[in-house]
Write an enzyme that holds these catalytic residues in place. Structure first.
Site, PDB file in Angstrom:
ATOM      1  N   THR A 348      45.470  38.454  41.336  1.00 40.00           N
ATOM      2  CA  THR A 348      44.227  37.960  41.907  1.00 40.00           C
ATOM      3  C   THR A 348      44.443  37.424  43.310  1.00 40.00           C
ATOM      4  O   THR A 348      45.485  36.858  43.588  1.00 40.00           O
ATOM      5  CB  THR A 348      43.680  36.838  41.003  1.00 40.00           C
ATOM      6  OG1 THR A 348      43.495  37.388  39.700  1.00 40.00           O
ATOM      7  CG2 THR A 348      42.395  36.285  41.529  1.00 40.00           C
ATOM      8  N   GLY A 428      46.117  33.504  39.323  1.00 43.73           N
ATOM      9  CA  GLY A 428      47.041  33.452  38.217  1.00 43.73           C
ATOM     10  C   GLY A 428      46.446  33.427  36.824  1.00 43.73           C
ATOM     11  O   GLY A 428      46.779  32.541  36.039  1.00 43.73           O
ATOM     12  N   GLY A 429      45.584  34.392  36.458  1.00 44.19           N
ATOM     13  CA  GLY A 429      45.129  34.539  35.084  1.00 44.19           C
ATOM     14  C   GLY A 429      44.611  33.245  34.481  1.00 44.19           C
ATOM     15  O   GLY A 429      43.732  32.587  35.039  1.00 44.19           O
TER      16      GLY A 429
END
Length: 526
Positions: A348, A428-429
């Protein structure tokens, strides 16, 4: 709106103070955005030029085939944009019959990419410069090349073993049969050509024209289900952001299908604890934050999905008495595993930009895992956002036709008494809502400066009792006590496991811009 200007952390990054600003994870992209501001463009023009450039100069994290979200303050009010795409019409449960879980890579992880529509929608409503102007820097880098940074080169090489056989990947991202090394010039002329078509047609080529036809043909050739009709049916949605007041500040997040609601729920629980009475990086404060985030994720993983298919709506998950009841489950001295509650019925990139007129933009776009699906079609690197669907029948996030999957990417925005304070975000998810929560606690409970809130050590709840913490971040005594309380300290294999944050804080007459030292990010302004 006061904070302590001192920074107790030893990172070398210094904040930038300016009237016009751009902050993102890659310097060339930040400079592309700043150039738009210097030419009289709006903060949206700057954000979009940076975002378009990022698809080329940080290809591990995003591409033309990404999804995107935005929260924007136009000088008077907030606007939210959900530009995530929906699954192909052919994706009935029978399409994946016999599979126990969604695939992680390849064409059958690709939902309709939405970020091109985000560029078009945002520019049409808030742009000042010609649409084509926003693409010029990225197109030039695609044709002439750019020097790959050490950080991105390392991330690039790490993804190759898994993705080298995905259709189109090697031709696009392995020049001379290998990933580019740090300092090597990388050219991607097909990417530039795709951007030129998007710019010239105001995005129409991607959803209904020549690029859409190429995507359909490639999918058919390589076992995918994406069709022209799926691409043509895509639309972005302007939405009202959800909000949660916390210690006088109000955090705003895009409604589901995104996971921003996790941060809002965690803060709604944490308000029932006196965090300020505990040291900022001490075990008591960190433990409470971890447990609140665990509880919030337990609900999100059960309930969050495409808004049209959720069996519990966001307002029920944010109901104050419900969150108070969830907070009561937290034992201040012992880590626990939590199941979901029963609410009352009812890889991302991130960037932010602000201009002297008062417009502030919080924008995020992502391929999900590194290089997304791994599929590349004539310069278009495609996301794998649909890998987050589940196979469980009856679950609101069960794979199905025309559905938006649970999304990890979330832009954040903070107001106070109805006035803008900060646009911010992390990467980061599952780290993203956790990072939003930790930044808010540092600002609201401990009155740290935006740069200190950006620099401070972070934890990441993984699953069960597992928590990852930054090396050399928290005091040793804090980690020892967390383990004594039952937290299991682990290391996870994620190049972006603690996120990379950018924040723009509004000051009288200008902005305080903080950029995370964990990545190559840069804040620029004038």
């Amino acid at each position: 709106m006061s904070f302590n200007w001192s920074n107790p952390y030893a990172w070398p990054r210094k904040p930038l103070l300016a009237a016009n600003a751009v902050a993102t994870s890659q310097p060339l992209a930040a400079q592309a955005g700043l150039q738009m501001l210097a030419e009289g463009g709006s903060a949206v023009d700057a954000a979009l030029a940076a975002a378009i450039t990022l698809t080329l100069v940080e290809p591990v994290s995003n591409g033309i085939g990404s999804d995107a979200y935005a929260i924007l303050w136009d000088g008077r009010e907030l606007h939210g944009l959900n530009a995530s795409g929906r699954s192909p019409a052919a994706w009935t449960p029978d399409y994946f019959k016999g599979q126990k879980a969604m695939p992680l890579r390849g064409w059958n992880t690709v939902s309709v990419p939405g970020c091109v529509s985000a560029w078009v929608e945002l520019h049409a409503k808030f742009g000042r410069l010609p649409f084509e102007r926003l693409f010029e820097r990225a197109i030039r880098y695609g044709r002439e090349g750019f020097l790959v940074s050490p950080t991105i080169a390392g991330q690039w090489a790490k993804q190759v073993p898994e993705l080298k056989d995905q259709p189109g990947f090697a031709d696009a991202f392995l020049p001379d049969g290998r990933p580019p090394r740090a300092g090597q010039r990388f050219k991607f002329p097909k990417h530039a050509e795709a951007l030129e078509q998007i710019a010239r047609t105001q995005g129409a080529a991607f959803y209904r024209g020549a690029l859409a036809e190429k995507l359909e043909a490639h999918a058919k050739k390589h076992g995918g289900a994406m069709q022209l009709s799926d691409l043509a049916a895509h639309k972005s949605d302007w939405v009202k952001p959800l909000e949660m007041n916390y210690r006088g500040y109000t955090l705003h997040e895009i409604p589901p299908n995104g996971q921003g609601i996790v941060a809002l729920m965690a803060l709604g629980m944490l308000e029932h604890f006196d965090l300020r009475s505990h040291p900022v990086d001490g075990p008591d404060s960190v433990h409470l934050q971890i447990e609140a985030i665990k509880l919030a994720f337990a609900d999100a993983w059960r309930y969050v999905a495409d808004l049209d298919t959720m069996d519990v709506k966001p307002r029920a998950l944010l109901e104050r008495e419900y969150l108070k009841s969830r907070a009561r489950l937290i034992d201040p001295k012992r880590a626990q595993e939590f199941g979901h509650g029963v609410p009352p019925k009812g890889g991302t990139v991130y960037l932010t930009a602000a201009d002297a007129s008062g417009m502030m933009v919080s924008f995020i776009q992502s391929n999900y895992m590194g290089f997304g699906s791994g599929v590349v079609v004539d310069g278009i690197s495609l996301q794998n956002r649909a890998a987050t669907f589940v196979m469980q029948p009856g679950h609101p996030n069960c794979v199905g036709p025309g559905k938006r999957p649970y999304q990890t990417i979330i832009p954040g925005f903070v107001t106070r008494e109805g006035k803008p304070v900060m646009s911010f975000g992390l990467m980061g998810g599952t780290m993203q809502p956790q990072g939003h929560t930790q930044v808010m606690v540092r600002l609201a409970d401990y009155e740290q400066s935006p740069q200190a809130a950006c620099d401070g050590p972070r934890f990441r709840f993984v699953q069960g009792m597992d928590v990852s913490v930054e090396d050399d971040g928290f005091p040793a005594a804090t980690l020892e006590e967390l383990q004594r309380r039952g937290h299991r300290i682990v290391t996870i294999d994620d190049y972006n496991q603690f996120g990379s944050a950018q924040l723009i804080w509004r000051l009288d007459g200008g902005y305080f811009i903080a950029s995370d030292p964990r990545r190559d990010g840069q804040a620029v302004g004038f």
